[in-house]
Write an enzyme that holds these catalytic residues in place. Structure first.
Site, PDB file in Angstrom:
ATOM      1  N   ASP A  37     -32.466 -15.569 -12.464  1.00 14.12           N
ATOM      2  CA  ASP A  37     -31.799 -16.672 -13.158  1.00 14.12           C
ATOM      3  C   ASP A  37     -30.440 -16.263 -13.727  1.00 14.12           C
ATOM      4  O   ASP A  37     -29.888 -16.917 -14.604  1.00 14.12           O
ATOM      5  CB  ASP A  37     -32.706 -17.217 -14.274  1.00 14.12           C
ATOM      6  N   HIS A 241     -12.913  -2.421   4.750  1.00 12.64           N
ATOM      7  CA  HIS A 241     -13.449  -3.034   3.523  1.00 12.64           C
ATOM      8  C   HIS A 241     -14.462  -2.107   2.851  1.00 12.64           C
ATOM      9  O   HIS A 241     -15.559  -2.517   2.495  1.00 12.64           O
ATOM     10  CB  HIS A 241     -14.067  -4.410   3.826  1.00 12.64           C
ATOM     11  N   ASP A 258      -6.827  -0.080  -2.331  1.00  9.08           N
ATOM     12  CA  ASP A 258      -6.466  -1.482  -2.084  1.00  9.08           C
ATOM     13  C   ASP A 258      -7.094  -2.277  -3.216  1.00  9.08           C
ATOM     14  O   ASP A 258      -8.306  -2.485  -3.246  1.00  9.08           O
ATOM     15  CB  ASP A 258      -7.002  -1.925  -0.713  1.00  9.08           C
ATOM     16  N   ASP A 269      -2.428  -8.255  -4.509  1.00  8.53           N
ATOM     17  CA  ASP A 269      -3.144  -7.579  -3.415  1.00  8.53           C
ATOM     18  C   ASP A 269      -2.256  -6.430  -2.944  1.00  8.53           C
ATOM     19  O   ASP A 269      -1.325  -6.651  -2.166  1.00  8.53           O
ATOM     20  CB  ASP A 269      -3.414  -8.595  -2.295  1.00  8.53           C
ATOM     21  N   HIS A 348      -6.056  -4.920  12.521  1.00 13.55           N
ATOM     22  CA  HIS A 348      -5.894  -6.157  11.748  1.00 13.55           C
ATOM     23  C   HIS A 348      -4.448  -6.629  11.809  1.00 13.55           C
ATOM     24  O   HIS A 348      -3.569  -5.943  12.336  1.00 13.55           O
ATOM     25  CB  HIS A 348      -6.361  -5.959  10.295  1.00 13.55           C
ATOM     26  N   HIS A 352      -1.065 -11.808   5.290  1.00 20.34           N
ATOM     27  CA  HIS A 352      -1.731 -13.110   5.114  1.00 20.34           C
ATOM     28  C   HIS A 352      -1.076 -13.807   3.930  1.00 20.34           C
ATOM     29  O   HIS A 352      -0.426 -13.170   3.086  1.00 20.34           O
ATOM     30  CB  HIS A 352      -3.236 -12.910   4.874  1.00 20.34           C
ATOM     31  N   HIS A 359      -6.845 -14.433   0.501  1.00 15.89           N
ATOM     32  CA  HIS A 359      -6.429 -14.870   1.840  1.00 15.89           C
ATOM     33  C   HIS A 359      -6.164 -16.359   1.674  1.00 15.89           C
ATOM     34  O   HIS A 359      -7.062 -17.189   1.824  1.00 15.89           O
ATOM     35  CB  HIS A 359      -7.511 -14.582   2.882  1.00 15.89           C
ATOM     36  N   GLU A 383       1.126  -5.546   5.210  1.00 20.28           N
ATOM     37  CA  GLU A 383       0.168  -4.458   5.039  1.00 20.28           C
ATOM     38  C   GLU A 383      -0.221  -3.760   6.347  1.00 20.28           C
ATOM     39  O   GLU A 383      -1.380  -3.756   6.740  1.00 20.28           O
ATOM     40  CB  GLU A 383      -1.084  -4.971   4.341  1.00 20.28           C
ATOM     41  N   TYR A 387      -5.387   3.769  11.338  1.00 21.19           N
ATOM     42  CA  TYR A 387      -6.709   4.287  10.960  1.00 21.19           C
ATOM     43  C   TYR A 387      -7.230   5.134  12.111  1.00 21.19           C
ATOM     44  O   TYR A 387      -7.494   4.607  13.197  1.00 21.19           O
ATOM     45  CB  TYR A 387      -7.673   3.127  10.680  1.00 21.19           C
ATOM     46  N   ARG A 411      -2.779   2.740   4.802  1.00 26.92           N
ATOM     47  CA  ARG A 411      -2.272   1.356   4.746  1.00 26.92           C
ATOM     48  C   ARG A 411      -1.337   1.280   3.551  1.00 26.92           C
ATOM     49  O   ARG A 411      -1.573   1.921   2.527  1.00 26.92           O
ATOM     50  CB  ARG A 411      -3.429   0.359   4.588  1.00 26.92           C
ATOM     51  N   GLU A 413       0.568  -1.811   1.371  1.00 29.69           N
ATOM     52  CA  GLU A 413       0.569  -3.280   1.253  1.00 29.69           C
ATOM     53  C   GLU A 413       1.347  -3.738   0.036  1.00 29.69           C
ATOM     54  O   GLU A 413       1.120  -3.261  -1.081  1.00 29.69           O
ATOM     55  CB  GLU A 413      -0.880  -3.776   1.136  1.00 29.69           C
TER      56      GLU A 413
HETATM   57  N1  GLY Z   1      -7.669  -6.603   0.128  1.00 28.80           N
HETATM   58  C1  GLY Z   1      -7.794  -7.591   1.104  1.00 28.80           C
HETATM   59  C2  GLY Z   1      -6.633  -7.621   1.989  1.00 28.80           C
HETATM   60  O1  GLY Z   1      -5.771  -6.779   1.882  1.00 28.80           O
HETATM   61  O2  GLY Z   1      -6.482  -8.495   2.773  1.00 28.80           O
HETATM   62 MN    MN Z   2      -5.365  -5.616   0.183  1.00 30.74          MN
HETATM   63 MN    MN Z   3      -4.124  -8.144   1.890  1.00 34.70          MN
END
Ligand code: GLY
Ligand code: MN
Ligand code: MN
Length: 434
Positions: A37, A241, A258, A269, A348, A352, A359, A383, A387, A411, A413
């Site tokens: 709950d 992720h 990240d 982000d 990727h 975005h 996103h 970003e 990898y 990465r 970003e």
């Molecule tokens: N942290 C999610 C992305 O970079 O899209």
């Molecule tokens: Mn990110």
């Molecule tokens: Mn991102």
């Protein structure tokens, strides 16, 4: 820092201008069970919040521009002192009218009785089928009843249309006050990254770094993380992720962080990758150089009038050229790109939309071949990454990867606002040069 009532009024009127003789229905987000709950902290639906600024569950907003008296109608949880003792203060029906400038406010318990009057003369219902199946069924059932009565009434909604293409183009272009929110989200996220970089060193656990980051978010007035923070050392940096954050950081590791905060629902982000003992190995440095160059050149392409995919094209090209120079890919650059042979290293996209959702809402293409053209007020992430997973399987015809490269994941970003004459890097306060 708030968004004025006038702006919410303007947003609703922008939507109303688009729906003409229709009625649009927006549902608040559901409460989500964590276990038994106990529920997760409530997070409002972004479309609902964008139009109302109202931050409670069990609510419905209706826009009915054709209605004689009521154009903006809210259904809210009624006041209930016993329930409020347990789960917190509710605005209630009376106060909601003034606070949110609704023409009419009802208790959510009256939805089935009161909503139909706002649909009866609409030519269509605008509604996004959401995760709440019971509510979806309620709306579809109302529509079905109007359709059944149509031959005798000669009026009523003849179509059910999604709201995304109505409201998301508006959300894609940020107003001045939204930009203030995003600057704040990015700047708190940047403070957290800078603190994390000072704090991280061999021997610390990833979760200790995560704790520093999330502590900094709250300490600076953010709601908390915009998404589960990724603190990935060593080969964990190759998992896009990765959220376990439970490894002890080792000497010579790279640490990929990240993380971004949510500030009044607007999100940061940011990703940075750095050596935990301040010195890159030559392989790490070689990969970092490529990713950084790809990121800087990709950011240059974030400007008004450019296709939103241009930065991805530029980043992919630089990454492929770099990997070919290092002998990690072989062959003709254009062919490698065409045949997507780089994808085991870079799987990727380069960015975005960013805003109320991490996103964020909005299309990238208007048809199969036509990319969205960037406008002043868009906010996008840039970003790129490379990898080299311990498990990386090269594309067909590509060389095996020597052991010394494996486990490197990088990465970088940033959050970029498209301005009138170029762009503004909202997250520039976090260093990224070698
Ligand atoms: N942290 C999610 C992305 O970079 O899209
Ligand atoms: Mn990110
Ligand atoms: Mn991102």
């Amino acid at each position: 820092m708030t968004i004025e009532k006038e702006e919410y009024r303007q947003r609703r009127s922008n939507v109303m201008a688009k729906i003409g003789h229709g009625t649009a229905i927006f549902r608040s987000a559901p409460m989500v069970v964590m276990h038994n709950d106990v529920e997760y902290v409530f997070r409002q639906d972004s479309d609902f919040f964008y139009l109302t600024g109202f931050n409670e569950p069990e609510a419905v907003a209706v826009l009915a521009p054709h209605h004689d008296e009521h154009k903006f109608i809210l259904f809210v949880q009624p006041k209930d002192s016993e329930k409020e003792t347990w789960t917190g203060y509710r605005v209630g029906v009376e106060a909601a009218k003034d606070l949110f400038e609704a023409d009419a406010v009802y208790s959510i318990t009256e939805l089935k009785e009161k909503l139909p009057q706002y649909l009866a003369d609409a030519d269509r219902i605008y509604y996004h089928l959401g995760r709440d199946q019971i509510f979806n069924d309620t709306i579809i059932d109302m529509w079905r009843k109007f359709m059944a009565a149509y031959p005798k009434r000669g009026t009523g909604p003849v179509a059910l249309e999604d709201t995304n293409h109505i409201i998301h183009p508006l959300r894609l272009v940020k107003s001045d006050s939204e930009i203030q929110m995003m600057r704040k989200a990015a700047s708190i996220s940047a403070i957290a990254h800078n603190r994390a970089r000072e704090f991280a060193r061999p021997g610390r656990y990833e979760y200790e770094v995560q704790a520093e980051i999330e502590h900094t978010f709250r300490l600076n007035g953010a709601m908390g993380p915009a998404y589960p923070s990724i603190v990935a050392s060593g080969a964990n940096s190759c998992i896009l992720h990765y959220v376990e954050n439970d490894r002890q950081i080792q000497e010579k590791d790279l640490l990929l962080i990240d993380a971004g905060c949510s500030y009044n629902y607007y999100n940061g982000d940011i990703t940075r990758t750095f050596p935990v003992d301040s010195k890159f190995t030559s392989e790490q440095k070689a990969i970092y150089d490529i990713v950084l160059e790809a990121q800087l050149k990709a950011i240059d392409e974030v400007k008004k009038g450019n296709s939103c995919n241009k930065s991805h094209e530029v980043a992919v090209k630089i990454i492929v050229e770099g990997l070919v120079d290092l002998g990690l890919l072989v062959g003709n650059i254009e062919e490698i790109i065409q045949e997507e042979k780089y994808k085991p290293f870079y799987m990727h996209k380069t960015g975005h939309w960013l805003g109320l959702d991490v996103h964020d809402a909005g299309v990238y293409k208007s048809d199969k071949d036509t990319w969205y053209i960037l406008e002043t007020g868009n906010v996008v992430t840039v970003e790129p990454g490379i990898y080299i997973s311990p498990n990386l399987k090269p594309a067909e015809g590509q060389p095996e990867i020597p052991e010394r490269w494996r486990g490197i994941g990088i990465r970088i970003e940033d959050d970029i606002l498209v301005t009138g004459d170029g762009n503004e890097i909202l997250s520039a306060a976090v260093p990224k040069s070698l």
